[in-house]
Enzyme design. Structure first.
Site, PDB file in Angstrom:
ATOM      1  CG  HIS A   1      -9.836   7.054   3.114  1.00 40.82           C
ATOM      2  ND1 HIS A   1      -8.986   7.896   2.453  1.00 40.82           N
ATOM      3  CD2 HIS A   1      -9.204   5.855   3.177  1.00 40.82           C
ATOM      4  CE1 HIS A   1      -7.883   7.244   2.116  1.00 40.82           C
ATOM      5  NE2 HIS A   1      -7.991   5.986   2.551  1.00 40.82           N
TER       6      HIS A   1
ATOM      7  CD  GLU B   1      -6.294   2.386  -0.753  1.00 32.68           C
ATOM      8  OE1 GLU B   1      -6.745   3.382  -0.173  1.00 32.68           O
ATOM      9  OE2 GLU B   1      -5.208   1.839  -0.420  1.00 32.68           O
TER      10      GLU B   1
ATOM     11  CG  HIS C   1      -7.750   8.947   6.407  1.00 32.77           C
ATOM     12  ND1 HIS C   1      -7.090   8.397   7.487  1.00 32.77           N
ATOM     13  CD2 HIS C   1      -7.512   8.132   5.368  1.00 32.77           C
ATOM     14  CE1 HIS C   1      -6.471   7.290   7.089  1.00 32.77           C
ATOM     15  NE2 HIS C   1      -6.714   7.121   5.810  1.00 32.77           N
TER      16      HIS C   1
ATOM     17  CG  ASP D   1      -4.648   5.491  -0.265  1.00 31.61           C
ATOM     18  OD1 ASP D   1      -3.853   4.543  -0.285  1.00 31.61           O
ATOM     19  OD2 ASP D   1      -5.371   5.761   0.713  1.00 31.61           O
TER      20      ASP D   1
ATOM     21  CG  ASP E   1      -1.943   1.065   1.284  1.00 30.49           C
ATOM     22  OD1 ASP E   1      -1.925   1.944   0.411  1.00 30.49           O
ATOM     23  OD2 ASP E   1      -2.789   1.037   2.196  1.00 30.49           O
TER      24      ASP E   1
ATOM     25  CD  GLU F   1      -8.157   1.621   2.304  1.00 37.70           C
ATOM     26  OE1 GLU F   1      -7.157   0.879   2.298  1.00 37.70           O
ATOM     27  OE2 GLU F   1      -8.151   2.743   2.847  1.00 37.70           O
TER      28      GLU F   1
END
Length: 402
Positions: free
Chosen positions: A255, A383, A263, A186, A175, A288
């Protein structure tokens, strides 16, 4: 990077590919002006001097009777005109997405059992620094490389002196993220070498694709979570002669993302029962999902490596000179983006643990310990970053691999 307490299914993903027009990587600019090196060293921005960076997967929004999401969004002159005012934002996000794709392709071709986790992180982060053309807070790494193994689901990256080695039998969540002017990418995937984990990996990839399929303007977050759970928990995996239902890790979530804020306030659950809040136009989300053969619930464990300055913190008086110095280093190099102890070491900082604890105790910096399910179980993650453009949904990080 996960948040919680942190494809549809494959069938749904296939339907989506048949139903929706899809622009493959490179569709935005007709391919790079020059070829990337191997290993990759040329910054992505230099590969596309015309500024037309690869566009992600384009998906039409699902039309719902009780939604104001119109069927003609892709052809609406009004929505097309609105998008032109956001082209700089899309461009910056697409640069980061192409960096992620390029780095993970190189990584997937070269990672092997026996490498230390520090070697793995150095490979990924070193490549990303070159490809993103690192430049202070204008371009760089968005958060530390997560390489959580087996029952550890998220927020593990090695500290200095960590000798952990990747083994053939491990399930490792990779990640990582990059940013241009705070526009964060992300994106994550699960690395395995033994095909006995294939069903676990398939379940989580399918669940993430379900979340992507259900996401859209006016989509309720709780509905997305319920659909993800239905997909994830329809899978079983047999390990060591025992069959496990794949469970959603219910206190980990997707998120929303905002500039320099990984976030940004909205949570995309991966189980039913979330809030009825809706997604909105031009929002950016990390979709994710995490699956587990254990309890499906994570807790803090192991040494902390991830830290992030509190986005909303105001001025807090500091007495310790070392704390003032460390906060200045954090502000100059990371701002409100996540960082790790290895990155402080890289900057030449030493004997900073007391100052870091002081900043955490005062609420200026938050610590994010590794998040683990029960020992002996296995966890997986997938994700993608998506942009809810006025005309369509763009899965900016989609690649040939997942």
């Amino acid at each position: 990077m996960s948040t919680g307490g942190a494809e549809g299914g494959d069938e749904g993903g296939n339907k989506k590919k048949k139903k929706n027009k899809k622009k493959k990587k490179g569709g935005g600019g007709g391919g790079p002006a020059v070829q990337q090196t191997n290993p990759p060293t040329i910054p992505v921005i230099d590969l596309y001097p015309d500024g037309n960076f690869p566009i992600g997967e384009i998906c039409e929004y699902k039309v719902k009777q009780d939604s104001r999401t119109a069927i003609n969004r892709m052809t609406s002159p009004e929505k097309k005109a609105l998008e032109t005012s956001y082209e700089d934002m899309y461009r910056e996000i697409r640069i980061g997405a192409e960096v992620h794709r390029t780095t993970r392709k190189y990584f997937q071709e070269n990672v092997k059992p026996g490498m230390t986790m520090i070697e793995i992180c150095n490979m990924i982060e070193g490549t990303n620094r070159k490809l993103i053309k690192e430049n202070g807070l204008e371009a760089g790494l968005a958060f530390p490389t997560g390489c959580s193994i087996n029952h550890c689901a998220a927020h593990y990256t090695p500290n200095a002196g960590d000798t952990t080695v990747l083994s053939y039998d491990d399930v490792c969540k990779i990640d990582y993220g990059v940013h241009i002017n705070g526009r964060v990418i992300d994106c994550a995937f699960t690395l395995t070498f033994d095909n006995k984990y294939d069903k676990l990996v398939e379940a989580v990839r399918a669940a993430t694709n379900t979340g992507i399929r259900e996401a859209g303007i006016d989509a309720r977050l709780c509905d997305i979570g319920e659909a993800i759970q239905e997909t994830m928990e329809s899978y079983e995996v047999e390990l060591g002669g025992k069959t496990y239902q794949v469970k959603c890790i219910r206190n980990l979530n997707g998120h929303s993302i905002a500039p320099y804020r990984i976030h940004a306030g909205k949570t995309v659950p991966i189980v039913k029962g979330g809030e009825a809040e809706v997604m909105e136009e031009n929002e950016v989300y990390a979709i994710e999902t995490f699956g587990s053969t254990g309890r499906g619930y994570v807790h803090d464990d192991m040494d902390t490596s991830h830290y992030m300055k509190n986005f909303d913190v105001g001025h807090v008086p500091l007495r310790l000179t070392k704390s003032k110095h460390l906060l200045n280093v954090i502000n100059q190099n990371f701002g409100t983006l996540a960082f790790c102890r290895r990155w402080l070491d890289r900057l030449g900082e030493s004997k900073y643990l007391m100052a870091l604890k002081d900043l955490c105790d005062k609420g200026i910096v938050d610590a994010y310990p590794p998040l683990c399910d029960v020992k002996g179980c296995y966890t997986a993650q997938f994700e993608h970053t998506i942009v809810l453009r006025p005309t369509c949904k763009e899965v900016v990080t989609r690649g040939d691999d997942y």
